[in-house]
Design a protein around this motif. Sequence first.
Motif, PDB file in Angstrom:
ATOM      1  N   GLU A  90     -14.881  -5.689  15.797  1.00 33.13           N
ATOM      2  CA  GLU A  90     -14.927  -4.236  15.976  1.00 33.13           C
ATOM      3  C   GLU A  90     -13.523  -3.626  15.940  1.00 33.13           C
ATOM      4  N   LYS A  91     -12.568  -4.400  16.480  1.00 34.23           N
ATOM      5  CA  LYS A  91     -11.209  -3.873  16.627  1.00 34.23           C
ATOM      6  C   LYS A  91     -10.449  -3.913  15.304  1.00 34.23           C
ATOM      7  N   GLY A  92     -10.726  -4.906  14.476  1.00 37.60           N
ATOM      8  CA  GLY A  92     -10.017  -5.006  13.203  1.00 37.60           C
ATOM      9  C   GLY A  92     -10.330  -6.305  12.502  1.00 37.60           C
ATOM     10  N   ASN A  93      -9.757  -6.455  11.291  1.00 35.61           N
ATOM     11  CA  ASN A  93     -10.073  -7.660  10.509  1.00 35.61           C
ATOM     12  C   ASN A  93      -8.819  -8.271   9.879  1.00 35.61           C
ATOM     13  N   HIS A  94      -7.648  -7.911  10.427  1.00 37.06           N
ATOM     14  CA  HIS A  94      -6.394  -8.345   9.797  1.00 37.06           C
ATOM     15  C   HIS A  94      -5.696  -9.411  10.641  1.00 37.06           C
ATOM     16  N   VAL A  95      -5.309 -10.491   9.976  1.00 32.66           N
ATOM     17  CA  VAL A  95      -4.613 -11.592  10.621  1.00 32.66           C
ATOM     18  C   VAL A  95      -3.267 -11.799   9.926  1.00 32.66           C
ATOM     19  N   ILE A  96      -2.221 -12.090  10.703  1.00 30.85           N
ATOM     20  CA  ILE A  96      -0.904 -12.379  10.116  1.00 30.85           C
ATOM     21  C   ILE A  96      -0.555 -13.834  10.383  1.00 30.85           C
ATOM     22  N   THR A  97      -0.191 -14.552   9.320  1.00 27.07           N
ATOM     23  CA  THR A  97       0.250 -15.924   9.478  1.00 27.07           C
ATOM     24  C   THR A  97       1.471 -16.134   8.583  1.00 27.07           C
ATOM     25  N   ASP A 141      -2.917  -1.132  12.164  1.00 25.98           N
ATOM     26  CA  ASP A 141      -3.803  -0.854  13.310  1.00 25.98           C
ATOM     27  C   ASP A 141      -5.069  -1.702  13.251  1.00 25.98           C
ATOM     28  N   LYS A 142      -5.218  -2.485  12.200  1.00 29.02           N
ATOM     29  CA  LYS A 142      -6.373  -3.392  12.085  1.00 29.02           C
ATOM     30  C   LYS A 142      -5.989  -4.848  12.414  1.00 29.02           C
ATOM     31  N   THR A 143      -4.708  -5.071  12.792  1.00 30.44           N
ATOM     32  CA  THR A 143      -4.270  -6.442  13.065  1.00 30.44           C
ATOM     33  C   THR A 143      -4.801  -6.895  14.423  1.00 30.44           C
ATOM     34  N   ILE A 144      -5.524  -8.019  14.417  1.00 26.73           N
ATOM     35  CA  ILE A 144      -6.073  -8.528  15.681  1.00 26.73           C
ATOM     36  C   ILE A 144      -5.397  -9.814  16.124  1.00 26.73           C
ATOM     37  N   LEU A 145      -4.724 -10.512  15.192  1.00 30.32           N
ATOM     38  CA  LEU A 145      -4.178 -11.820  15.542  1.00 30.32           C
ATOM     39  C   LEU A 145      -2.931 -12.129  14.721  1.00 30.32           C
ATOM     40  N   ILE A 146      -1.923 -12.666  15.430  1.00 37.15           N
ATOM     41  CA  ILE A 146      -0.767 -13.265  14.750  1.00 37.15           C
ATOM     42  C   ILE A 146      -0.857 -14.755  15.028  1.00 37.15           C
ATOM     43  N   THR A 147      -0.835 -15.583  13.984  1.00 35.98           N
ATOM     44  CA  THR A 147      -0.847 -17.030  14.195  1.00 35.98           C
ATOM     45  C   THR A 147       0.328 -17.654  13.452  1.00 35.98           C
ATOM     46  N   ILE A 148       1.314 -18.080  14.228  1.00 37.83           N
ATOM     47  CA  ILE A 148       2.540 -18.678  13.686  1.00 37.83           C
ATOM     48  C   ILE A 148       2.815 -19.958  14.473  1.00 37.83           C
TER      49      ILE A 148
END
Length: 404
Positions: A90-97, A141-148
């Motif tokens: 619901e909050k967003g669908n964007h992930v950064i890796t 504003d759609k980023t929900i997770l950073i995985t590094i």
Amino acid sequence: MKLPIYMDYHATTPVDPRVLEAMLPYFTDNFGNSASRNHAFGWVAEEAVDKGRKQVADLIGAKPKEVIFTSGATESNNLAIKGVAEMYREKGNHVITCVTEHKAVIDTCKKLEKQGGRVTYLPVQKDGRIDLDELRAAITDKTILITIMTANNEIGVLQPVAEIGAIAKEKGILFHTDAVQAVGKVPFDVNEVKADLVSLTAHKMYGPKGVGALYVRRRNPRVLLAEQISGGGHERGMRSGTLNVPGIVGLGKAAEICQTDMAADTARLMALRDRLSEKFHQNLDEIYINGSMEHRLPHNLNISFAYVEGESLLMGINDVAVSSGSACTSASLEPSYVLKALGAGDDLAHSSIRFGLGRWSTDDEVDYVVDKLTDVVRRLREMSPLYEMVKEGVDLSKMQWIAH
Ligand SMILES: *Cc1c(COP(=O)(O)O)cnc(C)c1O
């Protein structure tokens, strides 16, 4: 000294005899199911699981309840990334890796993309670390997770995880880190890093294969995960399945030993690693270290030996177990995507070797490996017209190559 020599501790580690000893009773006398609430067999198993959970939590500065046991870090990474994507849809669908992550993260992110998610794969700088400004710029504003990841499994480079955690917190985004290679080897504290999710595995820290854990933060914020394995509601409903009691006992004991021995192990391994590096540099020219030496695991070295062919290099050292810049990721002979991300060409990537030192590495082994590799590299270079030209002062970058 026993041959072959094992210098591939990033791939897996032997089980420490103290760990094995702790595990053994839980295969035989204490075989109970930790979920059996109504008899002594279950209670004994449950007590062992509780102890393992506390030992793992203590190593990373967490609360025992925040530790979820899994089958290893591949599963932990899947649970963290897919679990967040599903729960926070619901909050967003964007992930950064980042492009140098382990395949267990990269392939999980690819799967999300197939299902309509958006993923940003940050590049790395020449030293193997991400640029924090690029991270900031990638956030939407759609980023929900950073995985590094905390430490890279090929080049041992440590990412600036505390800074990444601070950025994530400031923006209200969850931060997951694959800390497999770092936990138990260098100090790691979930609160210093401000991590919300942390993957680790026993077999990279002198415990058994097939058991790992995922740290899941319970306060500030309380992280929720959609379960990826259903049935029975074990592990706070996040990971069902009868617990691997002997495995958990082993993981716990391994964590405890890592904690008490860390300072001594680190000092010894760093000295060994520096010995390895110095001797190579004394013996050979045209060798290049991949990744930052400053921000690096103490027991890792990754060197490109220019002007030799990767396959021949490995064949020449068949009594030494190391990983090459070729075969790391798959059965095919693709050059390592991690080394390519640092800007290495295919040839240099292929002629690279990862040295992973560990608890039972010795001076004698280091000296043997250096001597052996030096011989092989010299022999191969004698047959290399390119190396000869370089030695004669020809600038290869100015050469005109004719394609056929
Ligand atoms: C080994 C490794 C994994 C996978 O762990 P398993 O327990 O073997 O599934 C994940 N990430 C990194 C960085 C690793 O080195």
